[in-house]
Design a protein around this motif. Structure first.
Motif, mmCIF file in Angstrom:
data_model
loop_
_atom_site.group_PDB
_atom_site.id
_atom_site.type_symbol
_atom_site.label_atom_id
_atom_site.label_comp_id
_atom_site.label_asym_id
_atom_site.label_seq_id
_atom_site.Cartn_x
_atom_site.Cartn_y
_atom_site.Cartn_z
ATOM 1 N N ILE A 38 33.659 30.477 54.101
ATOM 2 C CA ILE A 38 34.566 30.610 52.742
ATOM 3 C C ILE A 38 35.435 29.195 52.675
ATOM 4 C CG2 ILE A 38 37.065 31.328 53.122
ATOM 5 C CD1 ILE A 38 35.956 32.853 55.671
ATOM 6 N N TYR A 39 36.372 29.552 51.166
ATOM 7 C CA TYR A 39 36.732 28.969 50.103
ATOM 8 C C TYR A 39 38.019 29.576 50.368
ATOM 9 C CZ TYR A 39 38.943 26.386 47.530
ATOM 10 O OH TYR A 39 39.434 24.918 46.545
ATOM 11 N N ARG A 40 39.657 28.756 50.140
ATOM 12 C CA ARG A 40 40.940 28.991 49.362
ATOM 13 C C ARG A 40 40.893 27.736 49.594
ATOM 14 N NH1 ARG A 40 45.953 29.231 50.697
ATOM 15 N NH2 ARG A 40 46.705 31.335 49.580
ATOM 16 N N ASN A 41 41.325 28.065 47.730
ATOM 17 C CA ASN A 41 42.000 26.736 47.795
ATOM 18 C C ASN A 41 43.802 26.335 48.234
ATOM 19 O OD1 ASN A 41 43.457 28.985 46.744
ATOM 20 N ND2 ASN A 41 43.805 27.837 44.365
ATOM 21 N N GLU A 42 44.294 25.599 48.300
ATOM 22 C CA GLU A 42 45.146 24.873 48.771
ATOM 23 C C GLU A 42 47.119 25.106 48.481
ATOM 24 O OE1 GLU A 42 45.736 24.101 51.898
ATOM 25 O OE2 GLU A 42 43.611 24.690 52.123
ATOM 26 N N ASN A 43 46.458 25.640 46.569
ATOM 27 C CA ASN A 43 47.270 26.061 45.754
ATOM 28 C C ASN A 43 48.720 27.334 46.112
ATOM 29 O OD1 ASN A 43 49.628 25.523 43.649
ATOM 30 N ND2 ASN A 43 47.687 26.135 42.244
ATOM 31 N N ILE A 48 45.761 32.005 43.760
ATOM 32 C CA ILE A 48 44.818 31.184 45.107
ATOM 33 C C ILE A 48 43.676 32.357 44.093
ATOM 34 C CG2 ILE A 48 44.671 32.403 47.255
ATOM 35 C CD1 ILE A 48 47.829 32.869 47.071
ATOM 36 N N VAL A 49 42.699 31.202 44.776
ATOM 37 C CA VAL A 49 41.419 31.787 44.435
ATOM 38 C C VAL A 49 40.925 31.800 46.280
ATOM 39 C CG1 VAL A 49 39.152 30.348 43.950
ATOM 40 C CG2 VAL A 49 41.194 29.961 42.669
ATOM 41 N N ARG A 50 39.608 32.672 46.361
ATOM 42 C CA ARG A 50 39.079 32.848 47.397
ATOM 43 C C ARG A 50 37.112 33.150 46.876
ATOM 44 N NH1 ARG A 50 43.328 36.266 48.810
ATOM 45 N NH2 ARG A 50 44.391 35.597 50.302
ATOM 46 N N ILE A 51 36.982 32.807 47.746
ATOM 47 C CA ILE A 51 35.669 32.579 47.587
ATOM 48 C C ILE A 51 34.351 32.587 48.858
ATOM 49 C CG2 ILE A 51 33.195 31.353 46.699
ATOM 50 C CD1 ILE A 51 35.741 29.421 44.626
ATOM 51 N N THR A 79 41.225 35.397 42.806
ATOM 52 C CA THR A 79 40.506 35.549 42.444
ATOM 53 C C THR A 79 39.921 35.494 43.362
ATOM 54 O OG1 THR A 79 40.880 34.165 40.062
ATOM 55 C CG2 THR A 79 38.360 34.787 40.857
ATOM 56 N N THR A 80 38.849 36.820 43.709
ATOM 57 C CA THR A 80 37.951 36.743 44.620
ATOM 58 C C THR A 80 36.320 36.935 44.529
ATOM 59 O OG1 THR A 80 40.327 38.105 46.240
ATOM 60 C CG2 THR A 80 37.521 38.058 46.825
ATOM 61 N N ARG A 81 35.821 35.702 45.117
ATOM 62 C CA ARG A 81 34.488 36.047 44.810
ATOM 63 C C ARG A 81 33.404 36.175 45.541
ATOM 64 N NH1 ARG A 81 34.406 30.887 41.747
ATOM 65 N NH2 ARG A 81 35.414 31.698 40.069
ATOM 66 N N VAL A 82 32.692 37.177 45.482
ATOM 67 C CA VAL A 82 31.672 36.855 47.567
ATOM 68 C C VAL A 82 30.605 36.958 46.206
ATOM 69 C CG1 VAL A 82 31.173 38.739 49.393
ATOM 70 C CG2 VAL A 82 33.314 38.023 48.149
ATOM 71 N N TYR A 83 29.667 36.067 47.331
ATOM 72 C CA TYR A 83 28.460 35.856 46.904
ATOM 73 C C TYR A 83 27.160 36.111 48.403
ATOM 74 C CZ TYR A 83 29.502 31.952 43.537
ATOM 75 O OH TYR A 83 29.826 31.694 42.211
ATOM 76 N N PHE A 84 26.648 36.935 47.750
ATOM 77 C CA PHE A 84 25.381 37.738 49.498
ATOM 78 C C PHE A 84 24.363 36.212 49.272
ATOM 79 C CE2 PHE A 84 28.695 41.018 47.612
ATOM 80 C CZ PHE A 84 29.395 41.587 49.057
#
Length: 133
Positions: A38-43, A48-51, A79-84
């Protein structure tokens, strides 16, 4: 009268708790999904960016993968991005904010990518890193 009103309040609160607990969730999907990275930016002052990198037990249910993405956290204008990735295959352990968000050696294993952008537009791509010849 006071007891009737109290009874109505208790019934209403009970119904609201039941209704909130019966919403569909990730556990209701047929396949097994496991968040690996999981990645979430600190800004916290901007978008907010969630990956997420997620493993999937059943690699043929594309609709369920899209549903999984729909159930993930999303913040308006973020933005929310999910890689499967298939279960049992190499999966990135860390993600970065720079696209493609993980080392290119994992690209051949990526089954699909779900993205909900800042305007709430959803993109779901099967085999996003496949080179078409």
């Amino acid at each position: 009268m006071k007891y009737i009103l109290l009874g109505l309040v208790v019934l209403l609160v009970g119904y609201m708790l039941y209704d909130a607990g019966s919403e569909p969730g990730i556990d209701d999907l047929q396949g097994t999904y496991r968040e690996v990275a999981i990645y979430r930016n600190e800004n916290n002052t901007g978008p907010i960016v969630r990956i997420y990198a997620v493993t999937v037990s059943d690699t043929t249910h594309w609709d369920e993968m899209k549903q999984y993405g729909d159930l993930m956290l999303y913040t308006k204008y973020g933005t929310t991005r999910v890689y499967f990735f298939p279960e049992g295959k190499p999966v990135p352990a860390t993600l970065s904010p720079v696209r493609p968000n993980f080392d290119s050696k994992y690209e051949p294993y990526c089954l699909a990518m779900y993205e909900k952008d800042a305007m709430s537009q959803v993109i779901f791509r099967k085999r996003p890193f496949r080179v078409v010849q």
